[in-house]
Write an enzyme that holds these catalytic residues in place. Structure first.
Site, PDB file in Angstrom:
ATOM      1  N   CYS A  85      44.203  23.070  74.390  1.00 25.16           N
ATOM      2  CA  CYS A  85      45.252  22.581  73.486  1.00 25.16           C
ATOM      3  C   CYS A  85      45.706  21.230  74.030  1.00 25.16           C
ATOM      4  CB  CYS A  85      46.412  23.546  73.406  1.00 25.16           C
ATOM      5  SG  CYS A  85      47.716  22.985  72.266  1.00 25.16           S
ATOM      6  N   HIS A 106      35.321  22.643  67.164  1.00 24.52           N
ATOM      7  CA  HIS A 106      35.813  21.750  66.103  1.00 24.52           C
ATOM      8  C   HIS A 106      34.669  21.404  65.159  1.00 24.52           C
ATOM      9  CE1 HIS A 106      39.718  20.981  68.058  1.00 24.52           C
ATOM     10  NE2 HIS A 106      39.034  21.151  69.163  1.00 24.52           N
ATOM     11  N   GLU A 138      44.038  24.067  61.788  1.00 21.63           N
ATOM     12  CA  GLU A 138      43.763  24.632  63.113  1.00 21.63           C
ATOM     13  C   GLU A 138      43.401  26.115  63.050  1.00 21.63           C
ATOM     14  OE1 GLU A 138      46.024  24.080  66.588  1.00 21.63           O
ATOM     15  OE2 GLU A 138      46.795  22.107  66.001  1.00 21.63           O
ATOM     16  N   CYS A 176      46.693  17.620  66.313  1.00 25.16           N
ATOM     17  CA  CYS A 176      45.827  18.480  67.124  1.00 25.16           C
ATOM     18  C   CYS A 176      45.161  17.577  68.153  1.00 25.16           C
ATOM     19  CB  CYS A 176      44.784  19.174  66.249  1.00 25.16           C
ATOM     20  SG  CYS A 176      43.636  20.247  67.154  1.00 25.16           S
ATOM     21  N   GLY A 223      41.535  18.270  68.673  1.00 21.58           N
ATOM     22  CA  GLY A 223      40.890  17.860  67.423  1.00 21.58           C
ATOM     23  C   GLY A 223      40.735  16.365  67.332  1.00 21.58           C
TER      24      GLY A 223
HETATM   25  N1  LIG Z   1      44.117  25.919  67.362  1.00 19.92           N
HETATM   26  C1  LIG Z   1      43.349  25.550  68.562  1.00 19.92           C
HETATM   27  C2  LIG Z   1      44.262  25.579  69.807  1.00 19.92           C
HETATM   28  C3  LIG Z   1      45.349  24.503  69.763  1.00 19.92           C
HETATM   29  C4  LIG Z   1      44.767  23.131  69.619  1.00 19.92           C
HETATM   30  C5  LIG Z   1      45.741  22.019  69.256  1.00 19.92           C
HETATM   31  N2  LIG Z   1      47.102  22.398  69.024  1.00 19.92           N
HETATM   32  C6  LIG Z   1      45.620  20.868  70.236  1.00 19.92           C
HETATM   33  O1  LIG Z   1      46.600  20.111  70.407  1.00 19.92           O
HETATM   34  O2  LIG Z   1      44.509  20.688  70.787  1.00 19.92           O
HETATM   35  C7  LIG Z   1      42.183  26.540  68.754  1.00 19.92           C
HETATM   36  O3  LIG Z   1      42.272  27.663  68.243  1.00 19.92           O
HETATM   37  O4  LIG Z   1      41.220  26.150  69.429  1.00 19.92           O
END
Ligand SMILES: N[C@H](CCC[C@H](N)C(=O)O)C(=O)O
Length: 277
Positions: free
Chosen positions: A75, A158, A207, A216, A219
């Site tokens: 994250c 991703h 997400e 993200c 992301g």
């Molecule tokens: N939803 C993402 C985790 C949080 C990623 C995002 N909040 C960031 O800042 O990288 C997953 O399931 O891999």
């Protein structure tokens, strides 16, 4: 004990952060969902628990839980927040902490920002992971008129679709089906990106485990790596998200640097019924 938490965010991607280094805390999926609930809980996109470090020389082990209760390994926005907390605590300009995807290093960036070395971009099909061998530069995945994403892992999966107008993508309509597409055995985060210039990308995100978020970080890293792999941008670019801009650099050593702001909104206490124990 009523556990204290910090409410933080990175460009509006928001977190409940608990420092459990003195008393480790492993919340159940139900507890995570209760805390993340925006009406009956605190409300957050991800619930972050900083546990005692396992690896010598790092300051803590950051565990990451999506609002749906799923635990994941990366994250970016929360990594900046945790890095900032650790640097503030130590009065230092550098902090190292670990996640299930490896050890991360945070340093202070310009104007109060934080830079995190998010580790290497993973590009092989089995590192994403995908259901089987595939060219990660253009996947045979299609839904709702969107096709051919680039797959990148930053320790989490991703799928990056390049489109003419990211603002026009019906995220809520197409996000869930793509998150759960059969090509991704662990589901995936879904990004829609429009390249504005060789150093600027507009991106919006659905997400995994959280839905549409304001930003993200992992992301944004994946989107920049995807654009560079496609020859669309330079190795350092700004990624403009709904909540603001992150600067991403894909280094020659394969690691990805992410720079952006952090914010501490408030501090609170969890009631016993909400996992405060
Ligand atoms: N939803 C993402 C985790 C949080 C990623 C995002 N909040 C960031 O800042 O990288 C997953 O399931 O891999």
């Amino acid at each position: 004990m009523m556990r204290e938490f910090l409410k933080m965010h990175g460009l509006g991607n928001d977190f409940v952060v608990i420092d459990a280094r003195r008393e480790p805390y492993a919340p159940s999926e139900a507890e995570v969902r209760a805390i993340a609930d925006r009406r009956t809980g605190v409300g957050c996109d991800q619930f972050i628990v900083l546990n005692p470090a396992v690896t010598p020389g790092v300051s803590g082990f950051m565990r990451i839980h999506n609002a749906d209760g799923s635990e994941v390994s990366a994250c970016g926005n929360a990594s900046r927040c945790v890095g900032w907390l650790l640097m503030e605590e130590a009065g230092a300009d550098r902090a190292r902490f670990e996640t299930n995807a490896g050890v991360l290093e945070a340093t202070r960036g310009p104007a109060g920002t934080v830079t995190v070395d998010m580790g290497p971009a993973r590009l092989a099909w089995n590192e994403i992971p995908l259901a089987g061998p595939a060219d990660t530069l253009r996947l045979d995945v299609e839904h709702g008129g969107f096709a051919g994403p680039v797959a990148v892992s930053m320790g989490n999966p991703h799928a990056v679709f390049f489109v003419d107008d990211a603002e026009a993508v019906p995220l809520a309509e197409v996000g869930p089906a793509l998150e759960h597409h059969a090509a991704f055995p662990e589901r995936t985060n879904v990004e829609f990106a429009t390249v504005l210039s060789p150093t600027r990308i507009r991106m919006r995100v659905w997400e995994r485990g959280a839905g549409i978020t304001q930003a993200c970080g992992s992301g944004a890293c994946a989107t920049a790596v995807a654009a560079i792999r496609r020859g669309l941008t330079a190795r350092k670019a700004d990624v403009v998200l709904d909540g603001g801009t992150l600067t991403i650099e894909w280094l020659e050593n394969g690691h990805v640097l992410m720079t952006g702001p952090v914010a501490h909104s408030f501090t609170g206490r969890l009631s016993a019924g909400l996992g405060g124990t």
